[in-house]
Design a protein around this motif. Structure first.
Motif: not given
Ligand SMILES: [Fe+2]
Ligand SMILES: [Fe+2]
Length: 283
Positions: A90-110
């Protein structure tokens, strides 16, 4: 739902509207709502992962990584799920999910913000384990505590660039700059996202109060303010404050049982955390 109207120096008024922000990935949301660790929950989560190629790939990479001591040629999501167990999966899914969520605009700040959140999560998980608190909840709380900042940086990139440009002497200065330039701070934004996404209620106080010494958080969530500050001091800051507290002073904020487990050398801890983040980031 409009929660705040900005009165910043930007040319046009800024409006924070959490309903305009895309929903969190469904699999990660489902993982957040699956609270028990029964076989049914594990199978349910496993089936959700299998239905998504990106999640499947990420879970397999992590199951085969040095992060998982017992990993050995894990070739299926089911096998990975059984090895990791419900809580870790569950922890891994949430971590990967957050990264996937941000990936479309993974700016240096994000990216900095995501790495900060993972560092905070790992530190909170470790200190919860040493303090006999719920380490899985502590980890998830760490991952989500700054979602408000990621949202602000996504929907108001120019205003947030001003926040960064100004910098901060203390973490509280950052909150004040966010209110000035964005019309809302990342704690208020995080709280409204928890509501808009219908996340479990426990995350309301974590997102809203992790910078508020007047509103102490209960149980494992109480580790988040110190873990957040420690993550910053170890080099995982979005904005490095100009007057940071010392490593020793920050460690004093952790419960006694956890304090004695942290290495004396901050650099050693920083490189341990960086190694873990790098594995997760490359998944
Ligand atoms: Fe924060
Ligand atoms: Fe933080």
């Amino acid at each position: 739902m409009t929660l705040a109207t900005g009165t910043s120096k930007a040319a046009k008024p800024l409006v924070w509207d959490p309903d305009s922000i895309p929903p969190f990935p469904a699999i990660a949301l489902k993982a957040l709502h699956l609270m028990s660790g029964t076989d049914t929950s594990l199978l349910e989560l496993c089936n959700l992962i299998r239905s998504d190629p990106a999640f499947s790939t990420a879970i397999l990479r992590i199951a085969n990584s040095p992060l998982v001591a017992f990993s050995k040629n894990v070739t299926s999501v089911l096998q990975a799920s059984m090895l990791l167990g419900f809580q870790r999966l569950r922890s891994v899914v949430i971590t990967v999910g957050l990264k996937a969520y941000l990936t479309s605009s993974f700016t240096p700040l994000l990216r900095l913000s995501w790495r900060h959140s993972v560092a905070c999560a790992i530190l909170a998980e470790r200190s919860a384990d040493w303090s006999f608190l719920d380490k899985h909840f502590a980890y998830t709380a760490g991952i989500l505590h700054d979602i408000g900042r990621m949202a602000l940086a996504t929907v108001m990139p120019e205003a947030y660039a001003r926040v960064i440009e100004r910098g901060a002497d203390r973490p509280q200065d950052l909150i004040e700059s966010e209110r000035e330039f964005c019309g809302i701070d990342h704690c208020q934004a995080g709280r409204s996202l928890v509501t808009a996404w219908n996340l479990p209620e426990a995350f309301l106080a974590i997102t809203a109060c992790h910078h508020d010494p007047e509103a102490p958080l209960p149980g494992a969530a109480s580790l988040i303010p110190s873990s957040c500050e420690l993550a910053d001091s170890l080099g995982f800051a979005v904005i490095q404050c100009r007057s940071p507290r010392s490593y020793a002073a920050i460690l004093a904020g952790f419960p006694e049982p956890a304090r004695k487990h942290f290495p004396a050398d901050a650099q050693q801890l920083a490189s341990e955390i960086a190694s873990e983040i790098n594995v997760i980031e490359s998944a």
